[in-house]
Write an enzyme that holds these catalytic residues in place. Structure first.
Site, PDB file in Angstrom:
ATOM      1  N   GLU A  49       0.834  -1.210   0.000  1.00  0.00           N
ATOM      2  CA  GLU A  49       0.000   0.000   0.000  1.00  0.00           C
ATOM      3  C   GLU A  49       0.869   1.261   0.000  1.00  0.00           C
ATOM      4  O   GLU A  49       0.715   2.165   0.826  1.00  0.00           O
ATOM      5  CB  GLU A  49      -0.966  -0.018   1.190  1.00  0.00           C
ATOM      6  N   GLU A  59      -3.939  -9.041   0.182  1.00  0.00           N
ATOM      7  CA  GLU A  59      -4.433  -8.808   1.551  1.00  0.00           C
ATOM      8  C   GLU A  59      -5.951  -8.727   1.508  1.00  0.00           C
ATOM      9  O   GLU A  59      -6.516  -8.038   0.661  1.00  0.00           O
ATOM     10  CB  GLU A  59      -3.824  -7.517   2.104  1.00  0.00           C
TER      11      GLU A  59
END
Ligand code: GAL
Length: 809
Positions: free
Chosen positions: A425, A502
């Site tokens: 991220e 994820e």
């Protein structure tokens, strides 16, 4: 004739093996014991003559944060578990082993959190800011020869806070060793073994070895690599001459040669078969170095349409994300504690781990190799753009190349490692600076390893706005969350290979249940469509119906992933609860609620959901507990597999038969509570295949003690995890028991930590007293370096004490 040649060859090979063993050209010394430690800053401690007598003596690996008290005031904040950080110094006084004469001596650190600076005999060796990276120093030039005392001093500076979104630990929290090698030796992480061609009949093994020659002119040299199978039988041998190669005779030079293994046994998640390559450097007929590289033979592929396959067989990646902490033990590496985590996950049917969001301890990868886990080995949680003021963003510019190279070089022989991730991220996905950095990082990886795909865990799904995607350099499209887009992935991202890097971020406290279970709730507390107020005792319901708003319940995403072949698999956030990131609660919550398993290692109910879906073990899991107010409407859930239906009984009255419909993950009844016995029967083809019962528990009556092992190695490291169950007089777990427990240990063991899995407990992990949470508590007993019995007694006011005997040998 052929047979005779083979026998002669074998004799020759074995001859040189024993010859090499006699010479023992490389010594690897465990360097963890007897360090001095001081919590605070004292610059003169780097001086060899500094008097450290008053410092504490300890053995590494060591994490000073976990020893501290929880406080809201610590600058690391509850996101880093509300534990202290700061500056600490370590010193070790030692003499060089006799083997060091005329050789090089290196000190190797597997990881120091953070900003380590190292001095040998007052000479500055260097600094490594990255707390997750392994590194070494050549200390030869600054060591006095013979019996002289040498002093290593290490300053660890974890004072600039906040530096992380999760608990990091502080100190020399991974292993340290001394390596004594000849002047001509294989470099650190100096071998790279690949298997470019694999068939049923033969596997080609390619060896790349980097030699460091600090000896000048050396004469005739050669390199041999002997390959042994798991039984220790020599199965192949490769050879390269060193003479005439560029770089030889001085400095570093790399040699590549191949050999073959007949009828290779493949490494897989079910049968993690390992070979061992022993590489020897010979100079003028003598073995001058020997370097051991375990490796596996396997091939895999990501296919746009068919997803992932391992050794030619389709395999769904059933993974979890794991931070590096070990619960009550903090970040201090302990092999048995990591093994226990992996055993629990293996039992659940998990076959892959994502090391969130940093390189793991090397022993973690060794365990994954041996136990059969695939590993997505991740480098960074941020690049230049910060997530916290003092995180790696401050070091990225200067260190990313070296850190990433060191990670790849260290980890690229592990058969478990199958994906490199250059970041999680990462903020640069949102602007054009992401393009050149992505290209650069992918290039760094590919320079060192082209056998594994590179990914990055992305959140921005609009490709026109995602600049990491636009760099067009990733082999795999790693997507975090956004599960609603998965079914249309192929249309949205034509030609791309999918991996859910994820998922979920479902939330739960073990053993806590709020009704009704079919109201799905999303956090956080404010500003979202689904608002959940939270419970005053900082609990979250453990029916799978609460999740962070960016994620989903466990069932929601798994239902999608299991349906489509092209969805190669997923990593669930997260395998275990971890220290820090206590979403959704503020202080005093200080550890996470995301785990399938709690911080103490006790499975939450979702564990059995995964087990019923991911493993072939027969599962029938019935919950919740059966202690409620009479008349309350209680949701009863069951996860099951290998059966057609489940029938529920309350006090022997049938409450009906339920069958999962296609895509159902559990069955459910709504039951008006009355005390007694709840019983579930699972049937297959009309036959009962399993039975589960839950009784209404009475008052706490005694302690049931369940050690995971009774025999420990007397190595000062091994552990027994003892579960303390608070039970009533009939042996039923008391589901809300919170008895205070104290532990007394005598003999050859010590208490390494206690925990109950409650994320808002402020009891120290290190003191010999802890409350139970929802009926359970954990005590971790560690062996000493001496064999003998260990007697462990638990006391709880008002209950008879309980004792177990362990043996350290
Ligand atoms: C993700 C992040 C993880 C963790 C998780 C919690 O966005 O990558 O590190 O913070 O959220 O839901």
């Amino acid at each position: 004739m052929k047979k005779l040649v083979f026998i002669i060859l074998l004799v020759l090979l074995q001859g040189s093996v024993s010859n090499a063993q006699q010479l023992s050209p490389r010594t690897i010394i465990d360097f963890n014991n007897d360090w001095k430690f001081f919590l605070g800053d004292t610059a003169i401690a780097k001086e060899p003559g500094y008097n450290d007598n008053s410092w504490r003596t300890l053995n590494l690996p060591h994490d000073w944060s976990i020893e501290g008290e929880f406080s809201e005031k610590h600058p690391g904040t509850p996101n880093q578990a509300a534990l202290p950080t700061g500056i600490g110094w370590y010193r070790k006084t030692f003499t060089l082993p006799a083997t060091a004469k005329d050789r090089n001596v290196f000190i190797e650190f597997d990881g120091v959190y953070r900003n380590s600076e190292v001095w040998i005999n007052g000479h500055y060796l260097g600094k490594r800011p990255n707390g997750y990276i392994s590194f070494s120093y050549d200390i030869t030039p600054w060591c006095d020869s013979g019996a002289a005392q040498q002093v290593i001093a290490v300053k660890v500076d974890n004072s600039a806070q906040p530096s992380s979104r999760w608990y990091t630990g502080s100190g020399i929290y991974r292993n340290v060793r001394l390596v004594v090698a000849n002047k001509i030796a294989i470099d650190q992480w100096g071998t790279f073994i690949t298997t470019p061609n694999i068939s049923k009949h033969v596997a080609i093994v390619r060896v790349q070895a980097t030699i460091n020659n600090t000896n000048g002119n050396i004469g005739q040299g050669s390199l041999y690599t002997y390959i042994y199978d798991a039984a220790g039988t020599l199965v192949s041998k490769g050879y390269s001459s060193l003479n005439g190669a560029p770089g030889w005779p001085s400095g570093k030079s790399t040699y590549t040669y191949s050999t073959a293994i007949n009828a290779p046994k493949l490494w897989s998640v079910e049968t993690p078969y390992l070979y061992k390559a022993v590489t020897r450097v010979m100079v003028n007929g003598k073995v001058v170095d020997e370097y051991v590289t375990p490796f596996g033979i396997r091939y895999f592929n990501f296919d746009v349409q068919q997803g992932f396959s391992l050794n030619g067989k389709q395999l769904k990646i059933l993974g979890v994300c794991m931070h590096h902490d070990l619960g009550a033990l903090g970040a201090a590496v302990n092999v048995r504690a990591m093994e226990r985590q992996l055993q629990l996950l293996k039992e659940m049917g998990c076959n892959a781990i994502r090391t969130a969001h940093n390189p793991p301890a090397p022993e973690f990868l060794d365990l994954c190799d041996k136990m059969g886990f695939l590993v997505m080995d991740e480098a960074f949680d941020m690049w230049r753009k910060k997530k916290n003021k003092f995180d790696y963003n401050v070091d990225f510019e200067q260190w990313h190349k070296q850190d990433l190279e060191d990670q790849i070089r260290r980890d690229r022989n592990h058969p478990s490692v199958f994906i490199w991730s250059i970041g999680n991220e990462i903020r640069e996905q949102f602007d054009s600076t992401g393009i050149p950095i992505t290209k650069e990082l992918v290039n760094i990886v590919k320079q060192l390893d082209t056998t594994r795909p590179v990914t990055s865990a992305l959140t921005e799904t609009d490709t026109t706005k995602n600049f990491i995607y636009q760099a067009n350099a990733l082999d795999l499209m790693g997507m975090n969350y956004n599960q609603q887009l998965y079914p249309e992935f192929l249309q949205r991202y034509p030609g791309k290979k999918f991996l859910a890097t994820e998922t979920m971020s479902a939330l739960a406290s073990r053993g806590h249940y709020d009704m009704p279970s079919d109201s799905i709730r999303f956090w956080p507390l404010k500003g979202q469509k689904f608002v959940e107020k939270g419970n005053p005792d900082f609990t979250v319901s453990a029916y799978d119906h609460v999740a962070a708003y960016w994620g989903s319940t466990h069932e929601q995403t798994w239902k999608i992933i299991k349906q489509y072949e092209f969805l190669s698999g997923l990593f669930v956030w997260s395998g275990f609860d971890f220290l820090g990131e206590p979403v959704p609660y503020p202080w005093p919550a200080r550890s996470s609620y995301y785990g399938i398993i709690d911080l103490a290692g006790f499975p939450k109910d979702a564990y059995y959901m995964y087990q019923s879906e991911w493993s072939s073990k027969p599962v029938l899991h019935l919950f919740p507990h059966w202690n409620w107010t009479p008349g309350k409407e209680v949701d009863v859930w069951a996860y099951y597999n290998n059966a057609d239906e489940v029938e529920l009984f309350l006090n022997n009255r049938s409450l009906g038969v339920k069958r999962k419909q296609p895509l159902d993950i559990h069955v459910q009844w709504r039951v008006k509570y009355e005390p007694g016995t709840l019983k579930a029967l699972a049937r297959k083809n009309g036959q009962i295949v399993s039975v589960k019962m839950t009784n209404t528990a009475g008052e706490p009556a005694r302690l049931e003690l369940v050690p995971d092992r009774k025999i420990l190695h007397a190595d000062g490291k091994d552990l027994s995890f003892v579960t303390i169950r608070i039970v009533d007089k009939n042996g039923n777990l008391v589901p809300d028991a919170a008895n205070n427990l104290t532990v007394e240990i005598s003999g050859e063991g010590v208490l390494a930590g206690m925990d109950n899995g409650y994320p808002a407990s402020l009891e120290s992990f290190k003191v010999p007293s802890h409350k139970a949470y929802n009926g359970l508590c954990l005590a971790i007993i560690q062996s000493k370096q001496k064999a003998g019995p260990i007697r462990v007694t638990f006391h709880a006011p008002g209950l008879p004490s309980g004792t177990i005997l362990l043996q350290s040998q």
